[in-house]
Enzyme design. Structure first.
Site, PDB file in Angstrom:
ATOM      1  N   TYR A  85       0.837  -1.211   0.000  1.00  0.00           N
ATOM      2  CA  TYR A  85       0.000   0.000   0.000  1.00  0.00           C
ATOM      3  C   TYR A  85       0.871   1.259   0.000  1.00  0.00           C
ATOM      4  CZ  TYR A  85      -3.692   3.165   1.753  1.00  0.00           C
ATOM      5  OH  TYR A  85      -4.589   4.206   1.936  1.00  0.00           O
ATOM      6  N   LYS A 116       1.010   4.048  -2.898  1.00  0.00           N
ATOM      7  CA  LYS A 116       0.556   5.414  -2.605  1.00  0.00           C
ATOM      8  C   LYS A 116       1.664   6.450  -2.833  1.00  0.00           C
ATOM      9  CE  LYS A 116      -3.783   4.965  -1.549  1.00  0.00           C
ATOM     10  NZ  LYS A 116      -4.780   5.401  -2.551  1.00  0.00           N
TER      11      LYS A 116
END
Length: 306
Positions: A167, A171
């Site tokens: 993640y 991101k």
């Protein structure tokens, strides 16, 4: 529906808009006069299953307000799916003015335990998904000489968090992608910005609580509603933001931040060049005061939201 005309008549695609932050952004876009494509594959937080229900429900909510919306269940993780989403906007509403890349899934795992599938799945939805939909929308944006991209990044990538390598990488990758889009499409009147949202959502609700500190942190986040993120997104979609591009914002309850981007903070120089030994003796001691500590997001945003 009372139209406030902030983005009157604009056509906005919101991915992952069947609930949470995406839903609130879609609703406020509609309340401000936009026609909205509600994209959501209707999957679980882990990306399993598929249902037209969530997207359709939000489209019906907008219709009940007197607004215009259409629902879409294509996957952002596939280039063809992304093209279908953009084509959907063109077919139903005749144009597209803004893309909000919000779709996401989680596969939280400590790095040394992370599987190939857990890495791939998160990168495909977040990073590839953001690229895919943005790439598909770039052509109509370029042709009409205007357009706004709003991408969701996260302090997990910008600062750091435990057990989120997939993640975090996705991101932070999105922040770099946004800057590149802003640079490459600037001459066509197209803007690209990021928002790092703090809000209680399905994604946050899956965070493992294994300490009193983590429990307190999650309780604070629970008080931050997704609706707090939406006003900034509406502004960034509007003509009032036409000189705002390449920025990273964060929204935490009633606070809006502009986030720093990597720049040199300190340097050392030796006219004769460096050896490993002189780096150890001189360079590192001189640079050490500017090192970053291994913070997680909660260390940096340590005060209670207001």
């Amino acid at each position: 529906m009372t139209t406030q005309h902030m983005i009157d008549g604009k056509v906005v695609i919101v991915t992952g808009a069947g609930g949470g932050i995406g839903r609130d952004i879609a609703l406020l876009m509609a309340r401000n006069g936009a026609k909205v494509v509600i994209n959501d594959i209707g999957a679980s937080l882990e990306g399993e299953g598929k249902s037209a229900g969530p997207a359709q429900r939000v489209a019906e909510e907008i219709a009940a307000l007197g607004g215009e919306a259409t629902s879409n269940t294509d996957s952002v993780a596939e280039a063809d799916g992304a093209r279908h989403i953009v084509q959907n906007a063109l077919d139903v509403f005749g144009r597209v003015d803004c893309v909000v890349n919000n779709a996401g899934i989680l596969r939280d795992r400590f790095f040394h335990k992370m599987s190939d599938e857990e890495w791939d799945a998160v990168l495909k939805v977040h990073l590839y998904g953001t690229f895919n939909v943005s790439r598909a929308a770039a052509e109509p944006f370029k042709a009409q000489g205007s357009g706004a991209f709003i991408h969701m990044t996260s302090t997990s990538g910008l600062i750091g968090n435990l057990a989120q390598a997939n993640y975090s990488a996705a991101k932070l990758g999105i922040a770099g992608l946004s800057k590149s889009i802003a640079l490459d499409l600037q001459k066509f009147g197209v803007r690209s910005n990021c928002i790092a949202p703090f809000a209680w959502s399905r994604m946050i609700s899956s965070i493992r609580i294994d300490s009193a500190e983590q429990e307190a942190r999650v309780e604070k986040i629970r008080q931050m509603t997704p609706a707090k993120i939406a006003p900034l997104a509406v502004f960034l979609a509007s003509d009032g933001a036409q000189d705002v591009t390449g920025q990273i914002f964060a929204v935490r309850n009633n606070e809006i931040f502009v986030m720093s981007q990597p720049r040199p903070v300190r340097s050392v120089h030796r006219s004769e060049g460096w050896t490993p030994e002189s780096i150890a003796e001189h360079a590192i001691p001189a640079l050490r005061s500017s090192f970053h500590s291994l913070d997680v997001s909660a260390d940096v945003f340590s005060w209670d939201p207001v």
